[in-house]
Write a protein that holds these residues in place. Structure first.
Motif, PDB file in Angstrom:
ATOM      1  N   ASP A 140      22.809   3.057  41.918  1.00  0.00           N
ATOM      2  CA  ASP A 140      22.151   4.097  41.119  1.00  0.00           C
ATOM      3  C   ASP A 140      23.058   5.285  40.775  1.00  0.00           C
ATOM      4  O   ASP A 140      22.578   6.318  40.341  1.00  0.00           O
ATOM      5  CB  ASP A 140      20.872   4.608  41.810  1.00  0.00           C
ATOM      6  N   ALA A 141      24.385   5.129  40.932  1.00  0.00           N
ATOM      7  CA  ALA A 141      25.280   6.232  40.582  1.00  0.00           C
ATOM      8  C   ALA A 141      25.548   6.280  39.081  1.00  0.00           C
ATOM      9  O   ALA A 141      25.941   7.308  38.558  1.00  0.00           O
ATOM     10  CB  ALA A 141      26.601   6.113  41.344  1.00  0.00           C
ATOM     11  N   MET A 142      25.336   5.172  38.377  1.00  0.00           N
ATOM     12  CA  MET A 142      25.679   5.128  36.960  1.00  0.00           C
ATOM     13  C   MET A 142      24.671   5.933  36.135  1.00  0.00           C
ATOM     14  O   MET A 142      23.469   5.724  36.252  1.00  0.00           O
ATOM     15  CB  MET A 142      25.703   3.666  36.489  1.00  0.00           C
ATOM     16  N   ALA A 143      25.200   6.869  35.327  1.00  0.00           N
ATOM     17  CA  ALA A 143      24.327   7.637  34.427  1.00  0.00           C
ATOM     18  C   ALA A 143      24.356   7.027  33.035  1.00  0.00           C
ATOM     19  O   ALA A 143      23.331   6.887  32.380  1.00  0.00           O
ATOM     20  CB  ALA A 143      24.754   9.092  34.370  1.00  0.00           C
ATOM     21  N   GLY A 184      20.871  -3.497  42.782  1.00  0.00           N
ATOM     22  CA  GLY A 184      21.961  -2.541  42.645  1.00  0.00           C
ATOM     23  C   GLY A 184      21.484  -1.136  42.341  1.00  0.00           C
ATOM     24  O   GLY A 184      22.288  -0.245  42.125  1.00  0.00           O
ATOM     25  N   GLY A 185      20.162  -0.960  42.313  1.00  0.00           N
ATOM     26  CA  GLY A 185      19.626   0.380  42.157  1.00  0.00           C
ATOM     27  C   GLY A 185      19.591   0.877  40.727  1.00  0.00           C
ATOM     28  O   GLY A 185      19.067   1.934  40.450  1.00  0.00           O
ATOM     29  N   GLU A 186      20.168   0.120  39.817  1.00  0.00           N
ATOM     30  CA  GLU A 186      20.170   0.594  38.430  1.00  0.00           C
ATOM     31  C   GLU A 186      18.914   0.131  37.701  1.00  0.00           C
ATOM     32  O   GLU A 186      18.390   0.828  36.859  1.00  0.00           O
ATOM     33  CB  GLU A 186      21.418   0.115  37.680  1.00  0.00           C
ATOM     34  N   GLY A 187      18.430  -1.064  38.043  1.00  0.00           N
ATOM     35  CA  GLY A 187      17.195  -1.552  37.445  1.00  0.00           C
ATOM     36  C   GLY A 187      17.302  -1.624  35.945  1.00  0.00           C
ATOM     37  O   GLY A 187      18.225  -2.217  35.406  1.00  0.00           O
ATOM     38  N   LEU A 188      16.357  -0.949  35.275  1.00  0.00           N
ATOM     39  CA  LEU A 188      16.347  -1.004  33.821  1.00  0.00           C
ATOM     40  C   LEU A 188      17.204   0.119  33.248  1.00  0.00           C
ATOM     41  O   LEU A 188      17.323   1.176  33.840  1.00  0.00           O
ATOM     42  CB  LEU A 188      14.913  -0.867  33.318  1.00  0.00           C
ATOM     43  N   VAL A 189      17.788  -0.150  32.108  1.00  0.00           N
ATOM     44  CA  VAL A 189      18.584   0.863  31.411  1.00  0.00           C
ATOM     45  C   VAL A 189      18.153   0.887  29.943  1.00  0.00           C
ATOM     46  O   VAL A 189      17.473  -0.020  29.479  1.00  0.00           O
ATOM     47  CB  VAL A 189      20.101   0.564  31.493  1.00  0.00           C
TER      48      VAL A 189
END
Lengths: 227, 218
Positions: B29-32, A192-197
């Motif tokens: 990857d849109a989430m900040a 989903g492109g977010e990977g690690l946060v």
């Protein structure tokens, strides 16, 4: 001392009004313009603080400069205009004895008795947070001015809050963060492109930046000619 | 669900306030940042095949993220480049977006891929375009500020500046002026759009930025 934020968020500059004897410590190169009644003193020490060469070298690890510029008003009614090198936003935070952990290069200026030091937030933070290996630690009493690429928004964390890597500007040391996955499944988080946060816990103020330079670079980079 | 576009036009980002049970779909990857009460799940962008097509033909992500909450919370959504954002509410109609412009939509929207044609490719807009249809709100972004215009007959847009348009708009490629002014006037090829319909334009071109940056690299 009075200050005014101008032209937020894309081309932010800060205008200070200083009376005789008042001073501000700024990042090297931040000064845009100033009155003639201000003197500049360049040292590697914080104002009235200890440390010298070692502090300066440590600061370089976090992406800040070895030197700091101390501006002091010699006359009444002086003005100083400062701004960051990149386009982006600035915010103001009052420190009353607490500590702020700031991403490398985001510290812009501070007043009063604030110590500018470098800190290490652990291996996982250094490798996965999307920020520099070392962080800038600002502690003491006074006003703190931070800058970043993108717009900066404050979040009052009470309990838990999630920030994508590369979007942290600064946080109070009453908050801790750990690296985690964005969604329920690890594979899904990466696909989903977010990977690690970064998952923050505790009570305190957190500053986030709306845009991050690496995402911009990933789009622009392939369009640039090879060198 | 309340959505606010903040920090316009240079660093626009979306602040999405969500109540229990509400959902929003966002580009990968849109989430900040987001509240800890928000749950994120990743799924194929449409079906498997259309997701692959969108990734390799439409320069969009193969996956999208769906955000939901069991209580309440907020999410901040952003885009990689500095610029403005706009919202369109679809009521059964369709809108075409250029590759990379999509940011988020409500769950009533179907994300599809449409053939834009060689004319669009030559105009610097890509061979394929994202086709959004259904009912709900759509948010998209641009590099620079966003201008809208209702086209009745014909209108001319420089290549790389068209962000979104309604399906009633026809696109063709033309020269900006004569041969001389087209190539020495810096405009080169332009996009001729034919109405009736609404178009969204961006005040800066990303390829323009790349060309400008390249001229300073040695």
């Amino acid at each position: 001392m009075k200050y005014q934020m101008l032209c937020r968020p894309a081309a932010t500059a800060i205008r200070f009004h200083l009376d005789q004897g008042e001073g501000i410590t700024c990042e090297v190169g931040a000064m845009i313009a100033m009155s003639s009644g201000l003197t500049v003193n360049t040292t590697s020490k914080s104002r009235g603080g200890a440390g010298g060469i070692i502090k300066g070298i440590k600061r370089m690890f976090s992406g800040e400069s070895f030197f700091l510029n101390h501006f002091t008003a010699q006359q009444a009614n002086q003005s100083l205009l400062i701004g960051p090198a990149m386009m982006g936003d600035c915010v103001h935070h009052t420190l009353s004895g607490g500590t702020m952990i700031v991403q490398g290069t985001s510290w812009l200026a501070s007043t009063g008795n604030i110590e500018i030091d470098t800190t290490w937030q652990g291996f996982t933070s250094a490798l996965f947070s999307g920020e520099s290996m070392f962080w800038v630690k600002c502690s003491g009493l006074g006003e703190l001015f931070l800058s970043s690429y993108g717009a900066i928004y404050p979040i009052q964390v009470q309990g838990e809050y999630t920030v994508d890597t590369g979007h942290i500007v600064a946080f109070e040391d009453t908050l801790q963060f750990r690296i985690g996955k964005a969604g329920k499944s690890l594979i899904g988080s990466f696909l989903g492109g977010e990977g690690l946060v970064c998952k923050f816990q505790g009570q305190g103020t957190l500053y986030c930046q709306s845009h991050n330079p690496p995402s911009f670079g990933q789009l622009l980079g392939p369009k640039l000619k090879p060198r | 669900m309340e959505v606010e576009i903040r920090n316009r036009p240079s660093f626009a980002n979306l602040l999405v306030n969500m109540q229990a049970g509400e959902r929003i779909i966002a580009e990968a990857d849109a989430m900040a940042s987001m509240s800890s009460t928000i749950e994120m799940s990743t799924r194929w962008n449409g079906g498997v095949f259309s997701a692959i097509a969108r990734r390799y033909l439409g320069s969009e992500s193969m996956f999208v993220n769906e955000f939901t909450t069991a209580s309440a919370g907020h999410i901040v959504l952003t885009q990689p480049f500095p610029g403005d954002m706009a919202c369109v509410e679809l009521q059964g109609n369709t809108i075409f977006l250029q590759p990379g412009a999509f940011i988020a939509c409500e769950t009533g929207i179907h994300l599809g891929l449409g053939w834009a044609g060689w004319k669009s490719y030559i105009a610097g807009e890509g061979l394929f375009r994202l086709k959004l249809s259904g009912r709900g709100r759509v948010w998209f972004g641009a590099y620079g500020a966003i201008f809208t215009r209702e086209i009745q007959n014909e209108y001319i847009v420089d290549t790389g500046h068209l962000v979104a348009y309604e399906p009633t708009i026809g696109i063709s490629i033309g020269l900006a002026g004569g041969i001389f002014s087209s190539f020495f006037g810096g405009e080169g090829l332009v996009t001729r759009v034919r109405g009736p319909g609404k178009i969204y334009m961006q005040s800066r071109s990303f390829d323009g930025l790349a060309a400008w940056t390249n001229s300073y690299l040695y």
